[in-house]
Design a protein around this motif. Structure first.
Motif, mmCIF file in Angstrom:
data_model
loop_
_atom_site.group_PDB
_atom_site.id
_atom_site.type_symbol
_atom_site.label_atom_id
_atom_site.label_comp_id
_atom_site.label_asym_id
_atom_site.label_seq_id
_atom_site.Cartn_x
_atom_site.Cartn_y
_atom_site.Cartn_z
ATOM 1 N N VAL A 1 22.260 -7.976 40.265
ATOM 2 C CA VAL A 1 22.838 -6.494 38.989
ATOM 3 C C VAL A 1 22.853 -5.220 40.018
ATOM 4 N N PRO A 2 24.253 -5.047 40.204
ATOM 5 C CA PRO A 2 24.802 -4.101 40.444
ATOM 6 C C PRO A 2 23.496 -2.628 40.090
ATOM 7 N N GLU A 3 23.207 -1.729 41.336
ATOM 8 C CA GLU A 3 22.946 -0.193 40.195
ATOM 9 C C GLU A 3 23.704 0.445 39.911
ATOM 10 N N ILE A 4 23.200 1.494 39.519
ATOM 11 C CA ILE A 4 24.211 2.629 38.888
ATOM 12 C C ILE A 4 24.829 3.291 39.560
ATOM 13 N N LYS A 5 25.848 3.615 39.563
ATOM 14 C CA LYS A 5 26.193 4.336 40.545
ATOM 15 C C LYS A 5 25.842 6.181 40.374
ATOM 16 N N ALA A 6 25.539 6.331 41.731
ATOM 17 C CA ALA A 6 25.063 7.407 42.661
ATOM 18 C C ALA A 6 26.334 8.540 43.052
ATOM 19 N N ASP A 7 27.316 8.312 42.896
ATOM 20 C CA ASP A 7 28.710 8.841 43.435
ATOM 21 C C ASP A 7 29.503 8.837 42.631
ATOM 22 N N PHE A 8 29.224 8.805 41.119
ATOM 23 C CA PHE A 8 30.305 8.907 40.219
ATOM 24 C C PHE A 8 31.480 10.407 40.134
ATOM 25 N N ASN A 9 32.194 9.876 39.852
ATOM 26 C CA ASN A 9 33.182 10.988 39.290
ATOM 27 C C ASN A 9 32.483 11.920 38.756
ATOM 28 N N PRO A 10 32.659 13.254 38.594
ATOM 29 C CA PRO A 10 32.323 14.348 38.087
ATOM 30 C C PRO A 10 33.477 14.374 36.441
ATOM 31 N N HIS A 11 34.759 14.097 37.135
ATOM 32 C CA HIS A 11 35.424 14.891 36.443
ATOM 33 C C HIS A 11 35.441 13.611 35.216
ATOM 34 N N LYS A 12 35.280 12.233 35.356
ATOM 35 C CA LYS A 12 35.194 10.242 34.632
ATOM 36 C C LYS A 12 33.678 10.625 34.193
ATOM 37 N N LEU B 1 37.158 1.075 28.143
ATOM 38 C CA LEU B 1 37.194 2.823 28.165
ATOM 39 C C LEU B 1 35.816 3.011 29.768
ATOM 40 N N LEU B 2 35.380 1.645 29.880
ATOM 41 C CA LEU B 2 34.466 1.447 30.937
ATOM 42 C C LEU B 2 36.017 1.320 32.544
ATOM 43 N N LYS B 3 36.961 1.323 32.383
ATOM 44 C CA LYS B 3 38.000 0.977 33.026
ATOM 45 C C LYS B 3 38.489 2.748 33.621
ATOM 46 N N LYS B 4 37.857 3.535 32.517
ATOM 47 C CA LYS B 4 38.631 4.822 32.558
ATOM 48 C C LYS B 4 37.419 5.570 32.872
ATOM 49 N N TYR B 5 36.643 5.489 32.750
ATOM 50 C CA TYR B 5 34.878 6.567 32.747
ATOM 51 C C TYR B 5 33.827 5.694 33.898
ATOM 52 N N ASP B 6 33.460 7.358 34.458
ATOM 53 C CA ASP B 6 31.999 6.344 34.810
ATOM 54 C C ASP B 6 30.710 6.590 34.448
ATOM 55 N N VAL B 7 30.997 7.422 33.653
ATOM 56 C CA VAL B 7 29.755 8.038 32.479
ATOM 57 C C VAL B 7 30.675 7.777 30.873
ATOM 58 N N ILE B 8 30.016 7.579 29.794
ATOM 59 C CA ILE B 8 30.035 7.535 28.737
ATOM 60 C C ILE B 8 28.908 8.323 28.219
ATOM 61 N N ALA B 9 28.976 9.175 26.915
ATOM 62 C CA ALA B 9 27.888 9.468 26.350
ATOM 63 C C ALA B 9 28.460 9.017 24.711
ATOM 64 N N VAL B 10 27.585 8.347 24.181
ATOM 65 C CA VAL B 10 27.556 8.404 23.019
ATOM 66 C C VAL B 10 26.413 8.730 21.846
ATOM 67 N N GLU B 11 26.841 8.367 20.118
ATOM 68 C CA GLU B 11 25.598 9.277 19.653
ATOM 69 C C GLU B 11 25.061 7.541 19.258
ATOM 70 N N GLY B 12 23.439 8.756 18.859
ATOM 71 C CA GLY B 12 22.447 7.184 18.420
ATOM 72 C C GLY B 12 22.763 7.550 16.604
ATOM 73 N N LEU B 13 23.352 6.770 16.453
ATOM 74 C CA LEU B 13 23.740 6.633 14.993
ATOM 75 C C LEU B 13 22.403 5.536 14.404
ATOM 76 N N ASN B 14 21.944 6.016 13.039
ATOM 77 C CA ASN B 14 21.601 4.916 12.134
ATOM 78 C C ASN B 14 22.364 4.771 11.470
ATOM 79 N N VAL B 15 23.007 2.949 12.071
ATOM 80 C CA VAL B 15 24.325 2.130 12.014
ATOM 81 C C VAL B 15 22.825 1.800 9.572
#
Length: 409
Positions: free
Chosen positions: A189-200, A279-293
């Motif tokens: 399992v790959p580790e989370i990238k430590a050097d992600f691009n802050p613009h992504k 989305l994952l091809k374009k961005y390194d970090v994605i923020a989502v809402e914690g929704l009560n679906v």
């Protein structure tokens, strides 16, 4: 890490008959074992607030736990010899399913949340059985060797990942045929990238007008798979209701209805996977809402919310991000649509108001776009992101965006 791969099975007619016979017998055994546990529960409990002062105390039974019910299987094969034709570990897995179901009713899950009283399963609702252990190399080319079933043809539409070991095998009967689910153990399992691009880094706001809106203003149209097929589903459902219960014609109509529902579900799942990949091809970090679906699914918007499938999409997005070594951050959903993304002032809006117009700073943009920017800004407080952005700012490698300034002070 465990991952699951699902393939379509092409059993022969004799194998399909045998699978159906196994499912029928295991359904009967499941209901029998569940009835034994329910009888114990009813005979050994007495409500404290309703117990009379003088009452008869019956002889208490021992709790039919997992091991005691498992010991009844050899006797079952003697009294009912046809159960000996089922692979022993598959039959033992039925006892485990009863245990898990009843424990969630009595004890609850890891959070202490209890499920409802377990119900008996009709034959049409018992559709899966599992091999808890299989031999290495059981899958050769397009054939899988299953104990007491023989070699069954598999449609290998994709190869298994290298270095994975097959742990369990499950067979499921669905509306359009039989499916094989392989549970694989992946040690790479790959580790989370430590050097992600802050613009992504992006924030996404899911909705019903558009399926999602990113903090950059990009939108993905909502497909509405269920609503577009409601007319056809209504016709098939009428056909089912007009048939006589128990007749062959009703069974054929029910099968046709099930196939159509599965077709809709497959379209929705395919859309979720393709959107997550994009989305994952374009961005390194994605923020989502914690929704009560679940809460939203009890409102007047229930049909649209369930048709969109937000929970399934966020689950797929999170799992694929973990496998790719990327990061999905969940932030608090409180007032993401009400707060101004430019100055932070609260701008109250009703649900039908789709435009954000701040009188304090003059910011005007789409409501969902404003919420997506707020989600992105809130994600900067995540420990991994905050440490990375701080190191980037100190080293001067990249220019710090304006939206981060208030979060890093």
């Amino acid at each position: 890490m465990r991952i699951s791969y699902q393939y379509r099975l092409r059993p022969t007619k004799l194998q399909a008959i045998e699978i159906d016979r196994w499912l029928s017998m295991m359904c009967s055994q499941y209901n029998y074992l569940l009835a034994d546990r329910c009888n114990w529960y009813e005979q050994n409990r007495s409500p404290i607030n309703a117990c009379p002062l003088v009452c008869h105390l019956p002889q208490l039974r021992d709790n039919p736990d997992y091991y005691s019910q498992k010991k009844t299987l050899p006797q079952l094969k003697k009294t009912h010899p046809w159960y000996a034709e089922i692979y022993s570990q598959v039959l033992q897995d039925v006892v485990k399913r009863v245990k898990v179901t009843f424990d969630s009713f009595l004890k609850g899950d890891s959070n202490g949340k209890r499920s409802g009283r377990p119900r008996f399963k009709p034959r049409s609702r018992y559709r899966t059985f599992t091999y808890p252990q299989v031999k290495s190399g059981c899958l050769q080319n397009n054939l899988i060797n299953l104990p007491m079933l023989g070699k069954v043809k598999v449609v290998l539409h994709r190869d298994l990942p290298d270095g994975c070991k097959i742990k369990t095998v499950s067979l499921t009967k669905k509306a359009d045929g039989y499916y094989l689910t392989l549970s694989l153990e992946d040690s790479t399992v790959p580790e989370i990238k430590a050097d992600f691009n802050p613009h992504k880094i992006t924030g996404i706001d899911v909705g019903l007008k558009e399926f999602l809106t990113t903090s950059e203003g990009e939108t993905v149209a909502i497909p509405q798979h269920y609503r577009k097929t409601q007319k056809r589903l209504r016709t098939i459902q009428k056909r089912v209701s007009r048939r006589k219960k128990g007749s062959n014609r009703r069974q054929k109509a029910v099968k046709q209805l099930g196939k159509y529902h599965k077709k809709i579900a497959d379209k929705r799942k395919d859309f979720h996977f393709k959107t997550a990949n994009a989305l994952l091809k374009k961005y390194d970090v994605i923020a989502v809402e914690g929704l009560n679906v679940k809460g939203l699914a009890r409102t007047r918007l229930a049909k649209s919310v369930l048709d969109a499938g937000w929970s399934n999409f966020l689950s797929i997005l999170t799992n694929k991000a973990v496998n790719a070594g990327l990061l999905v951050v969940t932030v608090c959903a409180y007032n993401t649509s009400q707060d101004c993304s430019s100055c932070g002032e609260k701008v109250p809006k009703k649900l039908h108001e789709r435009w954000h117009d701040c009188s304090h700073c003059g910011c005007g943009l789409d409501r969902d776009h404003n919420a997506a920017i707020n989600i992105k800004n809130r994600a900067v407080g995540h420990p991994v992101l905050k440490a990375q952005l701080m190191s980037e700012a100190i080293a001067g490698v990249s220019e710090k965006p304006t939206s981060y300034s208030t979060q890093l002070v």
